[in-house]
Scaffold this active site. Structure first.
Site, PDB file in Angstrom:
ATOM      1  CG  HIS A 427      -0.458   0.276   2.361  1.00 56.21           C
ATOM      2  ND1 HIS A 427      -0.305   1.456   2.725  1.00 56.21           N
ATOM      3  CD2 HIS A 427       0.533  -0.409   3.582  1.00 56.21           C
ATOM      4  CE1 HIS A 427       0.730   1.602   3.863  1.00 56.21           C
ATOM      5  NE2 HIS A 427       0.413   0.771   4.662  1.00 56.21           N
ATOM      6  CB  CYS A 428       1.304   3.742  -1.755  1.00 51.04           C
ATOM      7  SG  CYS A 428      -0.177   4.049  -2.980  1.00 51.04           S
ATOM      8  CB  ALA A 429      -0.879   8.288   0.441  1.00 47.29           C
ATOM      9  N   GLY A 431      -3.180   4.797  -3.800  1.00 43.35           N
ATOM     10  CA  GLY A 431      -3.309   3.945  -4.655  1.00 43.35           C
ATOM     11  C   GLY A 431      -2.505   3.681  -5.621  1.00 43.35           C
ATOM     12  CG  LEU A 456      -2.328   5.277   5.661  1.00 46.91           C
ATOM     13  CD1 LEU A 456      -2.549   3.836   6.640  1.00 46.91           C
ATOM     14  CD2 LEU A 456      -1.617   5.749   6.371  1.00 46.91           C
TER      15      LEU A 456
END
Length: 470
Positions: A427-429, A431, A456
Site C-alpha cells: 500500500h501507499c497513501a 493507490g 492508507l
C-alpha cells in the site's frame, strides 16, 4: 505590463510570460519544454517572444529555451539569458548583478542569487506605470519559494558541496532578497510537490512581507544554523536530476523534433521482442485499469499522477521505452516524458490493450482488496507481509502496525528484503505508487501479492487503527 504565471501541476513547476505592450515584446522565464501556451498567449496579445530567461539550470525538468529560440516565423531569434556564472554549449547573454532590460512599460533587473545553484539569478520586475522606484514583483526561481528556500544539495556531483551552496544561499537571501520592500510579490519556479525543497506551500505567489514572517528559513538565525537547517531532511532526489541539469546546459534536439521520431506504432510481436531485450514496457493507464489486466512484465506509471517524476525515478534512462496507452493518449505520454529529457521512447503498442484480445495468456491482473479485507487478512493466523512504499517521513507520521517501510524509490535496490515465501500486501497513501510497486515486484518474479485499493486513505476512511507519531 503583462505578467502571467503558468503552473504545471504534475511537475509543480511555474513559468512566466512578461509582456510589454508598448514595444510588443514578450519575455519568457523558466519555460517548460512544450511551449505552445506561450506562443498562443503572445499571439493573443500581439507580442513577439524576444527574450528567454532561465533563472538556473533546472534539475527536475528540461527547459524550453532552445524551443523558444528556434521558433520559426519570428522576426529574429529570441535571446537566451542566463546568470553570469553559467556555462553552456549554446550562445547566451550572461546577466550579472544589476543588469537590466528596459522597455517603455517594463524594466527587468537581475540579482545574482547563488545558493540553490551557483549560477542562480532572481529577476526584479518593475511596472513602470506604477512607479520606477520600487519593484512590483521578483521572480525568484528556486532561490526562494513560498514557505521554503531552494535546497543546496543537488550539485554535489558537479563539484559543489551543500554547505558551500547553503552559505551562498544565506547571503543571497539576506543581502539581495530580504532588503526588498514587503509589498514585493514573490513568484517562484516551484510549488508544493516539487522535490527542490521540503516545505513548499501550495500557494504560488506571496508577498515578501508574508514570507519574512512565515517562512521558516527566513527567521533570524546565524549562517551556520541556516546551513544546518536547509541541508537536513531533504527528500531523495531522483536519479534524473543531475542528467536534466546537465542537459539544460547543452545544445540538443527540440521536443517537436524528438516527438516526430518516437511517435509511431509497434505491433505486439515486436513489443514482446523489445521487452525480452530489456526495454521498459510502460503502461500509462489508470492504476485500476492496470490492475484489471496488463501485459506481463509491464510497469504502470499512470498519467493521472506525478507521471514524469516517477518515470524518471524508477525507469533506467539507458533503456528504450515502449508505451502502452489508451488510444489517443500516446502523444501525451511521450510529451510528458520529454519534459524531463526522456527522449528514448521507441514507440507505442499499436491498438493499446486491444492488441492482447486474443493473447489472454500474456495478460496478468493484480489482485486488489479493500482496506477492511486487507485488515481481515492481517488478523488471520498466516497474515501477509505488509509493505508500505511511502517515504520515511510519511511512515513515521502514521502507519499500520507491523508494516515494513521500503520507499518506492528504493524498492529495486532493496528487493532482496521482500520475502518470496509469503503473500505480500502493498500500500501507499492513495493507490498510485502501490500500482508502480506491484509492477516492479512482478518484474522480479514476486507475484503472490495483493494491492490495497485506495491506500492508507482508504484504511483511515474505514476507521482502522494506525500507529501515529506522538
Amino acid at each position: 505590463m503583462i505578467l502571467k504565471q503558468y503552473y504545471l501541476g504534475c511537475l509543480a513547476h511555474a513559468s512566466y510570460l512578461l509582456g510589454d505592450e508598448a514595444s510588443s515584446t514578450a519575455i519568457i522565464v523558466d519555460p517548460q519544454r512544450d511551449i505552445q501556451q506561450y506562443l498562443a498567449d503572445a499571439e493573443k496579445w500581439g507580442l513577439q517572444i524576444r527574450h528567454v530567461f532561465l533563472t538556473h539550470f533546472h534539475a527536475d525538468f528540461v527547459a524550453g529555451h532552445l524551443e523558444l529560440r528556434d521558433l520559426v516565423g519570428q522576426e529574429s531569434r529570441a535571446a537566451i539569458h542566463l546568470g553570469a556564472r553559467a556555462r553552456a554549449e549554446y550562445a547566451f547573454v550572461p546577466m550579472k548583478d544589476g543588469d537590466t532590460l528596459e522597455f517603455p512599460g517594463l524594466r527587468l533587473q537581475v540579482l545574482e542569487t547563488p545558493g540553490h545553484t551557483i549560477e542562480s539569478i532572481s529577476i526584479l520586475v518593475f511596472d513602470l506605470q506604477k512607479g520606477a522606484a520600487k519593484p512590483y514583483a521578483v521572480l525568484t526561481g528556486d532561490t526562494l519559494f513560498i514557505g521554503d528556500v531552494g535546497r543546496p544539495d543537488l550539485r554535489a556531483s558537479l563539484g559543489w558541496t551543500a554547505s558551500d551552496l547553503g552559505a551562498h544561499l544565506y547571503d543571497s537571501l539576506h543581502n539581495k532578497l530580504l532588503p526588498l520592500p514587503d509589498e514585493t510579490l514573490v513568484y517562484p519556479a516551484h510549488g508544493a510537490g516539487s522535490l527542490c525543497g521540503k516545505k513548499l506551500s501550495s500557494d504560488t505567489v506571496s508577498s515578501l512581507g508574508d514570507q519574512r514572517r512565515l517562512n521558516y528559513a527566513l527567521q533570524p538565525m546565524s549562517k551556520e544554523e541556516f546551513v544546518r537547517l536547509v541541508t537536513a531532511d531533504q527528500p531523495d532526489a531522483p536519479p534524473y536530476f543531475t542528467y536534466d541539469a546537465i542537459l539544460n546546459t547543452r545544445e540538443r534536439e527540440t521536443l517537436d523534433h524528438n516527438l516526430e521520431q518516437v511517435l509511431h506504432p509497434i505491433d505486439l510481436d515486436e513489443v514482446l521482442a523489445m521487452g525480452d531485450a530489456g526495454a521498459h514496457i510502460l503502461d500509462v493507464r489508470d492504476p485500476a485499469e492496470y490492475a484489471k489486466g496488463h501485459l506481463a512484465g509491464s510497469i504502470n506509471i499512470g498519467l493521472g499522477g506525478q507521471y514524469a517524476t516517477w518515470a524518471g525515478t524508477v525507469l533506467d534512462r539507458t533503456k528504450p521505452i515502449v508505451i502502452i496507452a489508451e488510444p489517443g493518449r500516446e502523444q501525451e505520454a511521450a510529451l510528458r516524458l520529454g519534459r524531463i529529457g526522456f527522449d528514448h521512447v521507441k514507440g507505442y503498442m499499436s491498438g493499446g490493450m486491444e492488441a492482447l484480445a486474443t493473447r489472454t495468456d500474456l495478460v496478468w491482473p493484480t489482485e486488489r482488496l479493500s482496506a477492511p479485507m486487507v485488515a481481515e487478512e492481517l488478523a488471520a493466523a498466516d497474515p501477509p507481509w505488509l509493505l508500505d512504499i511511502r517515504n520515511p517521513r510519511e511512515w513515521l507520521t502514521k502507519h499500520i502496525d507491523g508494516s515494513v517501510n521500503i520507499p518506492l524509490n528504493h524498492l529495486q535496490e532493496r528487493i532482496a528484503e521482500v520475502p518470496r515465501d509469503r503473500r505480500i500486501a502493498i500500500h501507499c497513501a492513495g493507490g498510485y505508487r502501490s500500482s508502480i510497486a506491484a509492477g516492479i515486484l512482478h518484474q522480479y518474479g514476486i507475484t503472490h501479492l495483493v494491492e490495497m485499493a485506495g491506500g492508507l486513505a482508504a484504511w483511515d476512511a474505514a476507521q482502522l487503527p494506525v500507529v501515529s507519531q506522538s
